[in-house]
Design an enzyme around this catalytic site. Structure first.
Site, mmCIF file in Angstrom:
data_model
loop_
_atom_site.group_PDB
_atom_site.id
_atom_site.type_symbol
_atom_site.label_atom_id
_atom_site.label_comp_id
_atom_site.label_asym_id
_atom_site.label_seq_id
_atom_site.Cartn_x
_atom_site.Cartn_y
_atom_site.Cartn_z
ATOM 1 N N HIS A 31 0.836 -1.201 0.000
ATOM 2 C CA HIS A 31 0.000 0.000 0.000
ATOM 3 C C HIS A 31 0.874 1.255 0.000
ATOM 4 O O HIS A 31 1.410 1.651 1.029
ATOM 5 C CB HIS A 31 -0.951 -0.005 1.198
ATOM 6 C CG HIS A 31 -1.945 -1.121 1.151
ATOM 7 N ND1 HIS A 31 -1.787 -2.285 1.861
ATOM 8 C CD2 HIS A 31 -3.098 -1.252 0.458
ATOM 9 C CE1 HIS A 31 -2.810 -3.087 1.610
ATOM 10 N NE2 HIS A 31 -3.618 -2.491 0.761
ATOM 11 N N HIS A 38 -4.568 -5.844 -6.215
ATOM 12 C CA HIS A 38 -4.352 -7.056 -5.438
ATOM 13 C C HIS A 38 -5.675 -7.590 -4.893
ATOM 14 O O HIS A 38 -6.695 -6.914 -4.927
ATOM 15 C CB HIS A 38 -3.322 -6.841 -4.319
ATOM 16 C CG HIS A 38 -3.704 -5.781 -3.346
ATOM 17 N ND1 HIS A 38 -3.524 -4.431 -3.589
ATOM 18 C CD2 HIS A 38 -4.258 -5.850 -2.117
ATOM 19 C CE1 HIS A 38 -3.927 -3.728 -2.548
ATOM 20 N NE2 HIS A 38 -4.403 -4.561 -1.630
ATOM 21 N N CYS A 73 -12.250 -6.009 6.778
ATOM 22 C CA CYS A 73 -11.705 -6.334 5.461
ATOM 23 C C CYS A 73 -10.395 -7.091 5.666
ATOM 24 O O CYS A 73 -9.878 -7.146 6.771
ATOM 25 C CB CYS A 73 -11.429 -5.072 4.653
ATOM 26 S SG CYS A 73 -12.900 -4.119 4.256
ATOM 27 N N HIS A 75 -7.076 -9.594 3.370
ATOM 28 C CA HIS A 75 -6.463 -10.137 2.160
ATOM 29 C C HIS A 75 -6.273 -11.645 2.314
ATOM 30 O O HIS A 75 -5.611 -12.066 3.265
ATOM 31 C CB HIS A 75 -5.090 -9.504 1.936
ATOM 32 C CG HIS A 75 -5.118 -8.022 1.859
ATOM 33 N ND1 HIS A 75 -4.992 -7.220 2.977
ATOM 34 C CD2 HIS A 75 -5.264 -7.181 0.808
ATOM 35 C CE1 HIS A 75 -5.047 -5.948 2.602
ATOM 36 N NE2 HIS A 75 -5.216 -5.897 1.302
ATOM 37 N N GLU A 93 -9.006 -9.532 13.766
ATOM 38 C CA GLU A 93 -9.341 -8.111 13.867
ATOM 39 C C GLU A 93 -10.431 -7.832 14.889
ATOM 40 O O GLU A 93 -10.342 -6.884 15.655
ATOM 41 C CB GLU A 93 -9.776 -7.601 12.487
ATOM 42 C CG GLU A 93 -9.910 -6.106 12.428
ATOM 43 C CD GLU A 93 -9.996 -5.573 11.011
ATOM 44 O OE1 GLU A 93 -10.762 -4.627 10.798
ATOM 45 O OE2 GLU A 93 -9.289 -6.095 10.120
ATOM 46 N N TYR A 110 -12.368 -1.727 -6.597
ATOM 47 C CA TYR A 110 -12.320 -0.277 -6.423
ATOM 48 C C TYR A 110 -10.881 0.206 -6.346
ATOM 49 O O TYR A 110 -9.955 -0.556 -6.082
ATOM 50 C CB TYR A 110 -13.098 0.163 -5.167
ATOM 51 C CG TYR A 110 -12.358 -0.141 -3.880
ATOM 52 C CD1 TYR A 110 -11.606 0.845 -3.246
ATOM 53 C CD2 TYR A 110 -12.389 -1.404 -3.312
ATOM 54 C CE1 TYR A 110 -10.911 0.575 -2.086
ATOM 55 C CE2 TYR A 110 -11.703 -1.683 -2.155
ATOM 56 C CZ TYR A 110 -10.959 -0.694 -1.550
ATOM 57 O OH TYR A 110 -10.259 -0.971 -0.405
ATOM 58 N N GLU A 120 -5.566 2.592 -2.277
ATOM 59 C CA GLU A 120 -6.126 1.241 -2.171
ATOM 60 C C GLU A 120 -6.554 0.873 -3.577
ATOM 61 O O GLU A 120 -7.241 1.657 -4.252
ATOM 62 C CB GLU A 120 -7.349 1.216 -1.240
ATOM 63 C CG GLU A 120 -7.019 1.264 0.222
ATOM 64 C CD GLU A 120 -6.598 -0.077 0.800
ATOM 65 O OE1 GLU A 120 -6.361 -1.051 0.031
ATOM 66 O OE2 GLU A 120 -6.486 -0.162 2.028
ATOM 67 N N GLU A 122 -8.012 -2.606 -5.148
ATOM 68 C CA GLU A 122 -8.327 -3.993 -4.804
ATOM 69 C C GLU A 122 -9.450 -4.577 -5.637
ATOM 70 O O GLU A 122 -10.436 -3.903 -5.939
ATOM 71 C CB GLU A 122 -8.717 -4.078 -3.324
ATOM 72 C CG GLU A 122 -7.597 -3.652 -2.400
ATOM 73 C CD GLU A 122 -7.951 -3.732 -0.931
ATOM 74 O OE1 GLU A 122 -7.015 -3.861 -0.124
ATOM 75 O OE2 GLU A 122 -9.141 -3.653 -0.574
ATOM 76 N N TRP A 167 -14.762 2.425 0.199
ATOM 77 C CA TRP A 167 -15.318 1.128 -0.204
ATOM 78 C C TRP A 167 -16.693 0.899 0.428
ATOM 79 O O TRP A 167 -17.576 0.363 -0.210
ATOM 80 C CB TRP A 167 -14.352 -0.012 0.062
ATOM 81 C CG TRP A 167 -13.852 -0.138 1.471
ATOM 82 C CD1 TRP A 167 -14.393 -0.890 2.469
ATOM 83 C CD2 TRP A 167 -12.705 0.508 2.037
ATOM 84 N NE1 TRP A 167 -13.667 -0.750 3.627
ATOM 85 C CE2 TRP A 167 -12.614 0.101 3.388
ATOM 86 C CE3 TRP A 167 -11.740 1.384 1.536
ATOM 87 C CZ2 TRP A 167 -11.603 0.537 4.236
ATOM 88 C CZ3 TRP A 167 -10.742 1.812 2.391
ATOM 89 C CH2 TRP A 167 -10.686 1.391 3.720
#
Length: 188
Positions: A31, A38, A73, A75, A93, A110, A120, A122, A167
């Site tokens: 980032h 990604h 969110c 990955h 989280e 986005y 961002e 993604e 987002w």
């Protein structure tokens, strides 16, 4: 269960324009002001009362610190499937268990630029889950949490979009997500 190989450095999956994997990069370095496309995911958690969990990003986050966003969110790691990655991230989280995971927006993507210039970028399928336990958020990830009525959130995101992550604002405009969250289409 498919999980990524254990490593000292968390990796993200880099994608080409057709959303096909082309490599990996350390999450800590990906980032920047020139973030490559990604793989990611976005998850909305709903409780028994039909409220959605909103989280306020920790002030130490690299992108959008202190901004309110959807539940969480993350990955998927290389070779990790979405349900496993989402379940893992909910525990990391939010310190919570989720159930009834459903993919709602499989093709969501986005690109957004933070006030600091960090990007961002993604391919980020959107999922909805039910809360199976109470959240116990990790303070390095989340500053605050609140449960809100999804219809009220839709109205707030339209009226004050800068209060929320870009987002969240984009995702909640999508009718399939509104339906999954129980927003009455007559109210919006």
């Amino acid at each position: 269960m498919t999980t990524p190989a254990k490593s000292a450095t968390e990796q993200v999956v880099l994608l080409d324009a057709q959303h096909q994997p082309i490599g990996t990069a350390p999450k800590a370095t990906v980032h920047t002001t020139d973030t490559p496309l990604h793989l990611a995911f976005s998850c909305w958690v709903v409780n028994r009362e039909g409220q959605v969990l909103l989280t306020r990003r920790a002030l130490t986050k690299k992108t959008w610190p202190g901004v309110w966003t959807n539940s969480f969110c993350g990955h998927p790691g290389p070779g990790e499937d979405f349900p496993d990655a989402i379940t893992r991230r909910a525990a990391q989280e939010l310190g919570m268990e989720i159930a009834g995971l459903q993919e709602i927006l499989p093709d969501f993507s986005y690109r957004a630029v933070d006030a600091s210039g960090v990007v961002e970028h993604e391919f980020c399928p959107v999922w909805v889950a039910r809360a199976a336990s109470e959240p116990r958020p990790h303070p390095h990830e989340i500053a605050e949490i609140t449960w809100v009525n999804p219809a009220d959130l839709l109205i707030a995101s339209r009226g004050l979009p800068r209060v929320f992550s870009p987002w969240l604002v984009e995702e909640i405009t999508e009718l399939p997500l509104q339906q999954a969250l129980g927003v009455d289409s007559g109210q919006n």
